[in-house]
Motif scaffolding. Structure first.
Motif, mmCIF file in Angstrom:
data_model
loop_
_atom_site.group_PDB
_atom_site.id
_atom_site.type_symbol
_atom_site.label_atom_id
_atom_site.label_comp_id
_atom_site.label_asym_id
_atom_site.label_seq_id
_atom_site.Cartn_x
_atom_site.Cartn_y
_atom_site.Cartn_z
ATOM 1 N N ARG A 1 -6.813 10.492 33.295
ATOM 2 C CA ARG A 1 -6.430 11.339 32.160
ATOM 3 C C ARG A 1 -7.586 11.490 31.189
ATOM 4 O O ARG A 1 -7.811 12.547 30.617
ATOM 5 C CB ARG A 1 -5.225 10.739 31.417
ATOM 6 N N GLN A 2 -8.338 10.430 31.008
ATOM 7 C CA GLN A 2 -9.470 10.500 30.088
ATOM 8 C C GLN A 2 -10.488 11.521 30.579
ATOM 9 O O GLN A 2 -11.017 12.297 29.794
ATOM 10 C CB GLN A 2 -10.147 9.137 29.970
ATOM 11 N N ILE B 1 -9.142 14.938 29.871
ATOM 12 C CA ILE B 1 -9.190 15.263 28.448
ATOM 13 C C ILE B 1 -10.609 15.625 28.029
ATOM 14 O O ILE B 1 -10.834 16.588 27.303
ATOM 15 C CB ILE B 1 -8.668 14.077 27.619
ATOM 16 N N ALA B 2 -11.566 14.866 28.520
ATOM 17 C CA ALA B 2 -12.965 15.144 28.163
ATOM 18 C C ALA B 2 -13.336 16.562 28.590
ATOM 19 O O ALA B 2 -13.939 17.314 27.825
ATOM 20 C CB ALA B 2 -13.882 14.125 28.818
ATOM 21 N N LYS C 1 -11.770 19.178 26.361
ATOM 22 C CA LYS C 1 -12.376 19.246 25.030
ATOM 23 C C LYS C 1 -13.845 19.635 25.080
ATOM 24 O O LYS C 1 -14.515 19.672 24.053
ATOM 25 C CB LYS C 1 -12.245 17.897 24.324
ATOM 26 N N GLY C 2 -14.347 19.865 26.289
ATOM 27 C CA GLY C 2 -15.741 20.273 26.399
ATOM 28 C C GLY C 2 -16.734 19.135 26.230
ATOM 29 O O GLY C 2 -17.858 19.338 25.792
ATOM 30 N N PHE C 3 -16.313 17.942 26.597
ATOM 31 C CA PHE C 3 -17.217 16.793 26.483
ATOM 32 C C PHE C 3 -17.619 16.293 27.868
ATOM 33 O O PHE C 3 -16.861 16.418 28.834
ATOM 34 C CB PHE C 3 -16.535 15.641 25.750
ATOM 35 N N GLU C 4 -18.794 15.712 27.915
ATOM 36 C CA GLU C 4 -19.246 15.046 29.123
ATOM 37 C C GLU C 4 -19.195 13.558 28.826
ATOM 38 O O GLU C 4 -19.934 13.069 27.978
ATOM 39 C CB GLU C 4 -20.684 15.495 29.418
ATOM 40 N N ILE C 5 -18.323 12.845 29.482
ATOM 41 C CA ILE C 5 -18.108 11.433 29.151
ATOM 42 C C ILE C 5 -19.351 10.580 29.374
ATOM 43 O O ILE C 5 -20.000 10.677 30.408
ATOM 44 C CB ILE C 5 -16.960 10.823 29.981
#
Lengths: 144, 144
Positions: free
Chosen positions: A108-109, A112-113, A116-120
């Motif tokens: 899920r993380q 979600i990343a 939200k347009g994030f690169e974990i």
DNA sequence: AGACTAAATGCAAAAGCTTCTCATTTATTG
DNA sequence: CAATAAATGAGAAGCTTTTGCATTTAGTCT
């Protein structure tokens, strides 16, 4: 041999480094603060400066040898990196820490990343609660 | 009126408290450190001591008016408590914070706590990564 | 083994962030 | 408006962590 890990990190194999690694190894799943490590060194009769402990722990972290966690309360704690990521559940009363891994949450993380347009790069999940130690759990305190 | 929230917390309605609440309100989803709040107060021409800012934020936290987060990097940050729990995804480059709620993760956490014999008091999930701001994202850095 | 050099160490000083002390001021109540 | 407990401001103090620097040491080359 463990010393190779230090060498692989591009660091010289010195007394303080070997000893700190040993202490973290002996600590197992316990999480030690820099102060803790320092105290354990002194108790073992090793004369190592606190500044060195901080420096070495930071270097080990950068090298991926140890993980640093910032649970609630002032100081960082460290544990040997055993390769697999895990999260923590911490008892707010006695400080006991249990590690866990949950693929559902991991997945899920990642989703979600992306949403939200994030690169974990990393993540930190800590659950705070009371463990089942009688002194910690808050069973219905009967009108005693 | 907001002042009632202060009163309900058992605190006197004073200038510093009202102004700090206003500043947090204006900050919206941005997370402010005590220093940030202090600076904004000064910029507004209000003479409030840094110690008071820390005290008030701590009191507001205890009263449930604000939430404190300890992201990586020295200081705590605060945001107005809007009642619903949420987690954070933080850009490690620019510091941007996006809030999210995920019921799947919440549920798994409750299950894990039960499995491990803990009674959840709270939890903190923070994902660290690079946001899609061009300056932050790490697209394959083509030669040139 | 001995010499050389960059890295590592220990100590104390310093730097952040946060809390505390205490004299003074203020909100609240009667 | 007086009384009083709470709140404030300023700086000192506390903690964790980092830094500067002289000294020591590991690793390398003879």
């Amino acid at each position: 041999m463990e010393n190779q890990e230090i060498r692989d990190a591009g660091l010289k194999v010195t007394g303080p480094r070997v000893k700190i690694l040993e202490i973290l190894d002996r600590a197992g799943e316990r999480h030690l603060s820099a102060e803790d490590v320092y105290r354990l060194l002194l108790e073992s009769g090793d004369e190592v400066g606190l500044a060195t402990v901080y420096r070495v722990l930071t270097q080990f972290e950068a090298a991926g040898l140890v993980e640093r966690h910032n649970f609630e309360g002032g100081s960082s704690v460290f544990e040997l990196n055993k390769g697999e990521h895990h999260d923590h559940i911490v008892c707010v009363i006695c400080g006991k820490v249990v590690e866990f891994i949950d693929e559902t949450i991991e997945k899920r993380q990642r989703q979600i990343a992306v949403e939200k347009g994030f690169e974990i790069a990393d993540h930190s999940l800590t659950i705070y609660g009371r463990c089942n130690n009688p002194a910690c759990s808050r069973r219905k305190e009967k009108g005693g």
